[in-house]
Write a protein that holds these residues in place. Structure first.
Motif, mmCIF file in Angstrom:
data_model
loop_
_atom_site.group_PDB
_atom_site.id
_atom_site.type_symbol
_atom_site.label_atom_id
_atom_site.label_comp_id
_atom_site.label_asym_id
_atom_site.label_seq_id
_atom_site.Cartn_x
_atom_site.Cartn_y
_atom_site.Cartn_z
ATOM 1 N N GLY A 46 0.900 -1.341 -0.057
ATOM 2 C CA GLY A 46 0.026 0.116 0.053
ATOM 3 C C GLY A 46 0.809 1.304 0.060
ATOM 4 O O GLY A 46 1.656 1.239 1.081
ATOM 5 N N GLU A 71 3.026 -1.411 -4.449
ATOM 6 C CA GLU A 71 1.846 -0.586 -4.659
ATOM 7 C C GLU A 71 1.304 -0.782 -5.936
ATOM 8 O O GLU A 71 2.118 -1.191 -6.949
ATOM 9 N N GLY A 250 -3.973 -1.169 3.220
ATOM 10 C CA GLY A 250 -4.604 -1.118 1.717
ATOM 11 C C GLY A 250 -5.514 -0.211 1.883
ATOM 12 O O GLY A 250 -6.351 -0.200 0.549
ATOM 13 N N SER A 254 -8.407 -2.763 2.176
ATOM 14 C CA SER A 254 -7.707 -3.455 3.398
ATOM 15 C C SER A 254 -8.750 -4.589 3.668
ATOM 16 O O SER A 254 -7.976 -5.730 4.291
#
Length: 454
Positions: A46, A71, A250, A254
């Motif tokens: 992330g 990412e 995230g 997430s």
């Protein structure tokens, strides 16, 4: 506006601890180097402000370990970090003694220190929380007392005359003046965290959407030492990274990262889109600093406000409506999976039923600019619909439990077994995550050290 080229954030691959060279800037066609399955002690997933701040904090604490940040986009900080209002919050609103209160107050202090040290532009333009109705005054006074307990510096209650002295066009009967509230370009701050991470030897890998976690077969029980890097993270494009431990930050995804790793699916992330208006440049004189309403206790994160920006523009809003796509920044953006996941979730159904009238009002104000302006005129009567333009939108990752309650605190989650015991999910890092980012990073690093004994 500060701009970092895509190539700057491309892959610089290290194999284990033997890497001694400078950060590489390979051409785009060199990205398939990932086929060599680079290995790291810790992988952070992330590239938003929480992931970047955490990666930076971890590598500064543990310079002898190897770290990567993964990412899914081609550039960093494109979503929540790149779409927020840009306010440095001071910590007034949060329950005294709560984690959010402590982290925001400390985070704001650390942010100012960091920006000063790194030369990141910011402004302490202040904020007025303005009561326009008599019934709001007790709540405003309670906010003042709360801010005092939270150790927010230099707060004061001011009357109508003092409001006009600070904001010539603002009308109210009483306001809470917070002079240490500021503004900054949070995307620039996040990219600066990323630069720190790389300069400390960290590896940033973009265009890597984590789609699967598994334990390497070689680490099965009974092997002499097991594998040094037992966790395999696979991307949606089939690339792999190996590591010992995983930290996920995230944001909007997430909950899905938790699910695919075999951990809990709750709390569920529900996307809410906020649409801003922008003052026409010739009307920017109407606003000097941040002007906020007294928050509604039922929806403390909602409420139209006036926010000056580092580029000189002024944003008005936002509203908040259920988004039908997790990264849906436009009114008609739609994703079938995101939509079905949201409307089939019992928590969303309960939330909608409890707040259907308020929700319809938010949708109406999102469609009709004049309805938003009518709310804003309570604070600046001179404002008219012809003074505004439609502006940008952001999507907020709101954690929701199965009973339809908004989750308002931090949620960490791990799992069991060889895989789950090596993963820490940051499931919810609620607003003000940007203002608190350096303090949140300290907390996350502490948690990671405790769980994984780094």
């Amino acid at each position: 506006r500060h701009h970092v080229s895509r190539s700057h954030w491309s892959v610089s691959v290290r194999q284990g601890r033997g890497y001694k060279g400078q950060i590489q800037r390979p051409n785009r066609e060199k990205i398939p180097l990932l086929e060599h399955k680079p290995s790291f002690d810790v992988a952070v997933i992330g590239g938003g402000i929480v992931g970047l701040a955490s990666a930076r904090e971890l590598i500064l604490r543990h310079p002898n370990l190897t770290f990567t940040l993964l990412e899914k986009e081609k550039e960093l900080s494109l979503h929540q970090t790149g779409h927020n209002s840009g306010v440095i919050h001071s910590g007034i609103y949060y329950t005294p003694g709560s984690l959010k209160a402590q982290l925001c107050v400390r985070g704001a202090m650390l942010t100012y220190q960091y920006c000063q040290k790194k030369g990141v532009p910011y402004k302490k333009c202040g904020k007025l929380i303005v009561a326009v109705e008599r019934e709001e005054i007790p709540r405003l006074k309670a906010l003042y007392e709360r801010g005092q307990v939270n150790n927010v510096q230099d707060l004061r209650l001011i009357d109508a005359k003092a409001i006009r002295e600070k904001e010539s066009y603002c009308r109210g009967i009483m306001a809470l003046d917070s002079p240490n509230t500021g503004i900054v370009d949070w995307q620039l701050v996040a990219l600066t965290y990323g630069k720190d991470f790389q300069e400390a030897g960290g590896t940033v890998i973009t265009d890597f959407e984590a789609s699967d976690f598994k334990v390497a077969a070689e680490s099965a029980a009974g092997s002499a030492e097991g594998l040094k890097y037992p966790i395999i993270i696979k991307s949606s494009q089939g690339k792999e990274v190996r590591c010992r431990f995983v930290l996920t930050c995230g944001g909007l995804y997430s909950d899905r990262l938790s699910e695919i790793s075999g951990c809990s699916s709750e709390p569920r992330i529900i996307p809410f889109r906020g649409d801003y208006l922008v003052l026409k440049p010739e009307k920017n004189y109407l606003v000097r600093g941040n002007i906020y309403p007294v928050p509604n206790p039922r929806f403390p994160f909602l409420g139209f406000h006036f926010t000056p920006r580092m580029d000189g523009s002024v944003w008005l809003g936002p509203n908040a409506v259920l988004a039908f796509k997790r990264e849906g920044y436009k009114l008609f953006d739609f994703d079938t999976q995101d939509f079905v996941n949201a409307v089939s979730y019992r928590g969303v159904q309960k939330l909608v039923m409890k707040n259907i009238v308020y929700g319809m009002g938010e949708i109406y104000r999102g469609v009709f600019t004049s309805a938003q302006v009518k709310n804003l005129q309570k604070f600046i009567p001179e404002l008219s619909p012809s003074d505004v333009l439609r502006g940008p939108s952001g999507v907020r990752a709101q954690a929701l439990d199965a009973e339809g309650n908004l989750v308002d605190d931090f949620v960490f989650d791990g799992g069991k077994g060889e895989l789950g015991s090596r993963i820490l999910h940051v499931r919810n890092a609620p607003s003000p995550a940007a203002s608190s980012s350096l303090a949140i990073a300290e907390m996350i690093a502490d948690e990671l050290e405790k769980r994984f004994q780094l």
